[in-house]
Motif scaffolding. Structure first.
Motif, PDB file in Angstrom:
ATOM      1  N   ARG A   1       0.964  -1.368  -0.213  1.00 49.85           N
ATOM      2  CA  ARG A   1      -0.097   0.105   0.119  1.00 49.85           C
ATOM      3  C   ARG A   1       0.818   1.243  -0.085  1.00 49.85           C
ATOM      4  O   ARG A   1       0.607   2.195  -0.812  1.00 49.85           O
TER       5      ARG A   1
ATOM      6  N   GLY B   1       0.891   3.987  -2.872  1.00 46.60           N
ATOM      7  CA  GLY B   1       0.957   5.450  -2.678  1.00 46.60           C
ATOM      8  C   GLY B   1       2.105   6.220  -3.154  1.00 46.60           C
ATOM      9  O   GLY B   1       1.974   7.240  -3.701  1.00 46.60           O
TER      10      GLY B   1
ATOM     11  N   LEU C   1      -7.907   6.004  -2.710  1.00 48.70           N
ATOM     12  CA  LEU C   1      -6.546   6.500  -2.521  1.00 48.70           C
ATOM     13  C   LEU C   1      -6.433   7.715  -3.719  1.00 48.70           C
ATOM     14  O   LEU C   1      -7.062   7.528  -4.643  1.00 48.70           O
ATOM     15  N   CYS C   2      -5.788   8.804  -3.376  1.00 50.49           N
ATOM     16  CA  CYS C   2      -5.573   9.726  -4.477  1.00 50.49           C
ATOM     17  C   CYS C   2      -4.374  10.225  -4.039  1.00 50.49           C
ATOM     18  O   CYS C   2      -3.648  10.384  -2.979  1.00 50.49           O
ATOM     19  N   ASN C   3      -3.876  11.028  -5.094  1.00 46.39           N
ATOM     20  CA  ASN C   3      -2.697  11.826  -4.979  1.00 46.39           C
ATOM     21  C   ASN C   3      -2.819  13.213  -4.500  1.00 46.39           C
ATOM     22  O   ASN C   3      -3.905  13.795  -4.601  1.00 46.39           O
TER      23      ASN C   3
ATOM     24  N   PRO D   1     -10.485   9.118   2.266  1.00 42.42           N
ATOM     25  CA  PRO D   1     -10.778   7.589   1.770  1.00 42.42           C
ATOM     26  C   PRO D   1     -11.785   7.525   2.279  1.00 42.42           C
ATOM     27  O   PRO D   1     -12.305   7.829   3.729  1.00 42.42           O
TER      28      PRO D   1
END
Length: 171
Positions: free
Chosen positions: A90, A94, A115-117, A133
């Motif tokens: 994970r 990420g 998940l996001c950046n 999340p």
């Protein structure tokens, strides 16, 4: 004198009969004790045998429990390794997503953010703190539509939200 002797003899016989009765009662009492003592010893031996049998069963159950605890410890160790591997994967995912120059987000089958950046969050600075999340995609769109300075969202927020939602749907 014969009468005296016969009287004395009768007394003596009566006395002996009384003593014989007492001895018979004593004998019966002693025999009863001996028989009860034998029974108790027999019962004591039976209890001893039962205790030995139970000890064997306790030993078996203890061995089974020790085996089960060993298996549980082994399973827990494997679970800890799997959890560490999943956490490591994970983190690597990420890190990889953060290196992407474009906004990137992953949603699950229920359309909830997984998940996001940071680039994705920087696209929506007014609601970035609410994009976490577990939040649904349509909730994100609603928040962006309410607070965004984007022209399309300001002119027709419902249309902007439905167009973005349609573009998001898997094909």
């Amino acid at each position: 004198m014969i009468a005296d002797t016969d009287g004395h003899r009768d007394d003596r016989v009566a006395s002996l009969e009384i003593q014989l009765g007492k001895l018979a009662r004593i004998n019966a009492s002693l025999m009863g004790r001996v028989e009860r003592s034998t029974d108790l010893r027999g019962n004591a031996f039976s209890v001893f045998e039962t205790a030995i049998s139970l000890e064997g069963k306790v030993r078996e159950r203890t061995a089974d429990l020790e085996r089960a605890l060993g298996e549980l410890a082994s399973t827990n160790a494997e679970l800890a390794q799997a959890t560490d591997a999943a956490d490591s994967a994970r983190r690597r995912l990420g890190d990889a997503i953060e290196t992407i120059n474009e906004g990137f987000a992953i949603f699950d089958a229920d359309d909830r953010l997984v998940l996001c950046n940071q680039t994705y969050l920087s696209l929506w600075p007014k609601v970035a703190d609410q994009i976490v999340p577990g939040v649904r995609f349509d909730e994100i769109l609603g928040k962006i539509g309410e607070t965004s300075g984007m022209l399309g969202a300001m002119v027709a927020p419902d249309r902007w939200i439905s167009e973005r939602g349609a573009a998001h749907e898997p094909r």
